[in-house]
Structures are given as C-alpha cells and as structure tokens.
Design a protein around this motif. Structure first.
Motif: not given
Length: 129
Positions: A42-63
């Motif tokens: 997976f590749l995400g292109v966001y205002p904050s930069g590029f993200a892979n699957r682990d980055d996307h899933v990592g959003q859930f670390a806290d809530a």
C-alpha cells in the motif's frame, strides 16, 4: 485464467462498501480490520507525505482517528475487471471536535487472489465553506 473465466468488474456499490469498511475501522480504532483491507505494498499520498501500510495502521496506536464521516460525489473508473479507481468527497469530524473537515480522495482497489485490497490512496484537503 482465460478471458472467458475472468470475473466481471465490480460495481460502484461493491467498492464503496469496501471503502466504508476502511472508514469504519478509523472510527472504531480497529487496526486489524484496516490492515486486512490494505495491500502489503500500500502507498498513501497525503498532505503529511508518503505512507505505507504500517504507517496507515499505526494511526490506531492510541485511539480512533475519526469520529464520524460522510462520503459523497462517488465515481468509479474501471481500469480492468481487477483494478478500479474510486474517487469521492469525504466530510469528517475528528474525535473531540465539532468542526467538519473535507477532502477529495482517490483509492485504487485491486483484486488479488480473489480478494479486493486497497493498494493506493491519495487525499486532497478541501476548504470547508
């Protein structure tokens, strides 16, 4: 697989349902569901930069990262029967906020080994009037 055995292209409703599962995972803070819907490459292109699957899933670390969402202006481009591009407008609220934000999103969905996965997503923020 020969052309005769090819599966038909999905409908807008089918792919939109998959996209809503990603959004529901964001609302529920369900990292496992999110990971299952994204391809390993997976590749995400966001205002904050590029993200892979682990980055996307990592959003859930806290809530959860979203409180509520509405998807509209949906359109589906069928590139092949196994690759489609879903584009739409997302209006959403973050947890603890009463402010609505909006973005335009394009998500590439691919059928791999008979399973649909999101392999690419690009978000373009909009100014909410």
């Amino acid at each position: 697989m020969s052309a005769v055995e090819r599966k038909p292209a999905p409908s807008l409703a089918e792919i939109l349902d998959l996209e809503k599962q990603v959004w529901t995972a964001l609302v529920e803070g369900n990292a496992q569901a999110d990971r299952a819907l994204l391809s390993a490459d997976f590749l995400g292109v966001y205002p904050s930069g590029f993200a892979n699957r682990d980055d996307h899933v990592g959003q859930f670390a806290d809530a959860p990262t979203m409180a509520r969402y509405e998807l509209s202006e949906t359109q589906l481009r069928v590139l092949t029967s196994d690759i489609v591009l879903l584009s739409y407008r997302a209006d959403y609220q973050r947890p603890g906020s009463t402010t609505w934000e909006a973005m335009l999103i394009s998500s590439l969905w691919e059928r791999r080994h008979d399973v649909w996965v999101n392999s690419f997503s690009q978000d373009t923020p909009l100014e909410v009037q």
